[in-house]
Design an enzyme around this catalytic site. Structure first.
Site, PDB file in Angstrom:
ATOM      1  N   PRO A 270       0.931  -1.207  -0.041  1.00  0.00           N
ATOM      2  CA  PRO A 270      -0.066   0.109  -0.079  1.00  0.00           C
ATOM      3  C   PRO A 270       0.852   1.297  -0.046  1.00  0.00           C
ATOM      4  O   PRO A 270       2.194   1.121   0.218  1.00  0.00           O
ATOM      5  CB  PRO A 270      -0.965  -0.140   1.512  1.00  0.00           C
ATOM      6  CG  PRO A 270      -0.034  -1.008   2.100  1.00  0.00           C
ATOM      7  CD  PRO A 270       0.843  -1.892   1.285  1.00  0.00           C
TER       8      PRO A 270
ATOM      9  N   LYS B  79      -0.538  -6.170   5.854  1.00  0.00           N
ATOM     10  CA  LYS B  79       0.153  -6.550   4.889  1.00  0.00           C
ATOM     11  C   LYS B  79       1.762  -6.607   5.074  1.00  0.00           C
ATOM     12  O   LYS B  79       2.205  -6.028   6.086  1.00  0.00           O
ATOM     13  CB  LYS B  79      -0.030  -5.579   3.674  1.00  0.00           C
ATOM     14  CG  LYS B  79      -1.443  -5.762   3.120  1.00  0.00           C
ATOM     15  CD  LYS B  79      -1.851  -4.897   1.968  1.00  0.00           C
ATOM     16  CE  LYS B  79      -3.249  -5.118   1.475  1.00  0.00           C
ATOM     17  NZ  LYS B  79      -3.434  -4.520   0.162  1.00  0.00           N
TER      18      LYS B  79
END
Length: 158
Positions: free
Chosen positions: A40, A71
Protein backbone atom coordinates in the site's frame (compact mmCIF):
# COMPACT_ATOMS: atom_id res chain seq x y z
CA UNK A 1 -7.15 15.45 -15.53
CA UNK A 2 -3.56 14.63 -14.51
CA UNK A 3 -0.96 13.89 -17.11
CA UNK A 4 0.62 10.45 -16.59
CA UNK A 5 4.28 9.94 -17.40
CA UNK A 6 5.33 6.26 -17.47
CA UNK A 7 8.79 5.44 -16.12
CA UNK A 8 9.76 1.76 -16.36
CA UNK A 9 7.40 -0.22 -14.14
CA UNK A 10 6.42 2.92 -12.26
CA UNK A 11 4.04 5.65 -13.18
CA UNK A 12 4.32 9.22 -12.05
CA UNK A 13 1.36 11.55 -11.84
CA UNK A 14 1.97 15.22 -12.45
CA UNK A 15 -0.90 16.77 -10.61
CA UNK A 16 -2.56 19.94 -11.76
CA UNK A 17 -2.12 22.92 -9.41
CA UNK A 18 -5.06 22.95 -7.03
CA UNK A 19 -5.46 19.19 -6.70
CA UNK A 20 -3.64 16.29 -5.12
CA UNK A 21 -5.53 13.69 -7.15
CA UNK A 22 -8.33 13.79 -9.67
CA UNK A 23 -10.49 11.95 -7.13
CA UNK A 24 -9.56 14.15 -4.18
CA UNK A 25 -10.95 17.45 -2.96
CA UNK A 26 -9.35 20.63 -4.30
CA UNK A 27 -6.79 22.46 -2.19
CA UNK A 28 -5.44 25.87 -3.21
CA UNK A 29 -1.78 26.33 -4.12
CA UNK A 30 -0.81 22.65 -4.12
CA UNK A 31 1.31 21.07 -6.82
CA UNK A 32 2.62 17.63 -5.95
CA UNK A 33 4.38 14.79 -7.73
CA UNK A 34 3.16 11.40 -6.59
CA UNK A 35 4.81 8.11 -7.44
CA UNK A 36 2.97 4.86 -7.18
CA UNK A 37 5.26 1.87 -7.31
CA UNK A 38 4.15 -0.52 -4.59
CA UNK A 39 1.18 -1.22 -2.38
CA UNK A 40 0.00 0.00 0.00
CA UNK A 41 0.88 3.65 -0.25
CA UNK A 42 0.55 6.58 2.14
CA UNK A 43 1.36 10.00 0.68
CA UNK A 44 1.20 13.20 2.68
CA UNK A 45 1.53 16.68 1.20
CA UNK A 46 2.06 19.26 3.92
CA UNK A 47 3.32 22.77 4.53
CA UNK A 48 5.31 21.51 7.52
CA UNK A 49 9.08 22.03 7.04
CA UNK A 50 11.16 19.04 5.97
CA UNK A 51 13.20 19.18 9.19
CA UNK A 52 10.19 17.77 11.03
CA UNK A 53 9.98 14.76 8.70
CA UNK A 54 12.66 12.60 10.27
CA UNK A 55 13.62 9.08 9.20
CA UNK A 56 11.90 7.86 12.39
CA UNK A 57 8.61 9.48 11.30
CA UNK A 58 8.84 7.74 7.92
CA UNK A 59 9.73 4.31 9.29
CA UNK A 60 7.08 4.52 12.00
CA UNK A 61 4.43 5.42 9.41
CA UNK A 62 5.58 2.49 7.25
CA UNK A 63 5.22 0.08 10.18
CA UNK A 64 1.83 1.57 11.06
CA UNK A 65 0.54 1.10 7.49
CA UNK A 66 1.74 -2.52 7.39
CA UNK A 67 0.21 -3.32 10.79
CA UNK A 68 -3.10 -1.56 10.11
CA UNK A 69 -3.58 -3.37 6.81
CA UNK A 70 -2.06 -6.68 7.86
CA UNK A 71 0.30 -6.53 4.89
CA UNK A 72 4.04 -7.05 4.60
CA UNK A 73 6.01 -3.87 5.17
CA UNK A 74 8.18 -4.87 2.20
CA UNK A 75 5.33 -3.65 -0.06
CA UNK A 76 4.54 -0.45 1.88
CA UNK A 77 5.47 2.97 0.59
CA UNK A 78 5.32 6.15 2.63
CA UNK A 79 6.06 9.50 1.09
CA UNK A 80 5.87 12.84 2.85
CA UNK A 81 6.12 15.93 0.65
CA UNK A 82 6.99 18.80 3.01
CA UNK A 83 7.34 22.56 2.45
CA UNK A 84 4.26 22.79 0.22
CA UNK A 85 2.52 26.10 -0.36
CA UNK A 86 -0.83 25.28 1.21
CA UNK A 87 -3.77 26.85 2.96
CA UNK A 88 -6.56 25.26 4.94
CA UNK A 89 -9.47 27.30 6.23
CA UNK A 90 -7.89 30.47 4.89
CA UNK A 91 -4.64 30.23 6.89
CA UNK A 92 -1.18 28.84 6.28
CA UNK A 93 -0.90 27.21 9.70
CA UNK A 94 0.30 23.57 9.55
CA UNK A 95 -2.03 21.48 7.38
CA UNK A 96 -1.92 18.40 5.17
CA UNK A 97 -3.73 16.40 2.56
CA UNK A 98 -3.15 12.66 2.56
CA UNK A 99 -3.77 9.86 0.09
CA UNK A 100 -3.98 6.34 1.55
CA UNK A 101 -4.21 3.67 -1.15
CA UNK A 102 -4.30 -0.09 -0.98
CA UNK A 103 -5.29 -3.11 -2.95
CA UNK A 104 -8.19 -4.10 -0.73
CA UNK A 105 -8.62 -3.50 3.00
CA UNK A 106 -10.19 -0.08 2.35
CA UNK A 107 -13.80 0.41 3.42
CA UNK A 108 -16.21 2.27 5.65
CA UNK A 109 -15.30 0.62 8.96
CA UNK A 110 -11.61 0.05 8.17
CA UNK A 111 -11.12 3.72 7.22
CA UNK A 112 -12.45 4.85 10.61
CA UNK A 113 -9.83 2.68 12.30
CA UNK A 114 -7.02 3.99 10.07
CA UNK A 115 -8.08 7.61 10.63
CA UNK A 116 -8.19 7.05 14.39
CA UNK A 117 -4.52 5.99 14.29
CA UNK A 118 -3.09 8.31 11.63
CA UNK A 119 -4.57 11.64 12.73
CA UNK A 120 -3.16 11.57 16.30
CA UNK A 121 0.23 10.32 15.14
CA UNK A 122 0.59 13.09 12.54
CA UNK A 123 -0.55 15.69 15.06
CA UNK A 124 2.00 14.45 17.63
CA UNK A 125 4.97 14.11 15.28
CA UNK A 126 4.42 16.80 12.64
CA UNK A 127 2.28 19.24 14.62
CA UNK A 128 -0.65 19.13 12.19
CA UNK A 129 -3.93 19.56 14.09
CA UNK A 130 -6.49 16.87 13.32
CA UNK A 131 -8.92 19.52 12.09
CA UNK A 132 -6.42 20.78 9.49
CA UNK A 133 -5.95 17.61 7.48
CA UNK A 134 -7.94 15.41 5.13
CA UNK A 135 -7.23 11.77 4.33
CA UNK A 136 -8.50 10.35 1.04
CA UNK A 137 -8.85 6.55 1.19
CA UNK A 138 -8.69 4.77 -2.14
CA UNK A 139 -9.17 1.07 -2.83
CA UNK A 140 -7.26 0.50 -6.06
CA UNK A 141 -7.84 -2.19 -8.63
CA UNK A 142 -4.97 -4.61 -9.26
CA UNK A 143 -4.83 -3.41 -12.87
CA UNK A 144 -4.16 0.17 -11.70
CA UNK A 145 -0.79 -0.50 -10.04
CA UNK A 146 2.40 -1.37 -11.89
CA UNK A 147 5.20 -3.32 -10.24
CA UNK A 148 8.27 -5.17 -11.55
CA UNK A 149 7.44 -4.48 -15.20
CA UNK A 150 3.81 -5.61 -15.01
CA UNK A 151 0.72 -4.99 -12.90
CA UNK A 152 -0.59 -6.58 -9.74
CA UNK A 153 -3.43 -7.96 -11.87
CA UNK A 154 -0.94 -10.18 -13.66
CA UNK A 155 1.08 -10.93 -10.50
CA UNK A 156 -1.97 -11.91 -8.43
CA UNK A 157 -3.95 -13.40 -11.30
CA UNK A 158 -7.00 -11.24 -10.61
Amino acid sequence: MPVIYPVCAHFIYFLIPGSIDDCLCTFPSVTVLLTATTMPMLEIATNVPKEKVTPDVLTTLSKMVAEMLGKSESYCMVRVVPDQLMTFGGTTEPCAVTLFCSLGKIGVEENKTYAAKLFPYLEKTLGIPTDRMYIKFKDLKTSEIGYKGTTFHEILGR
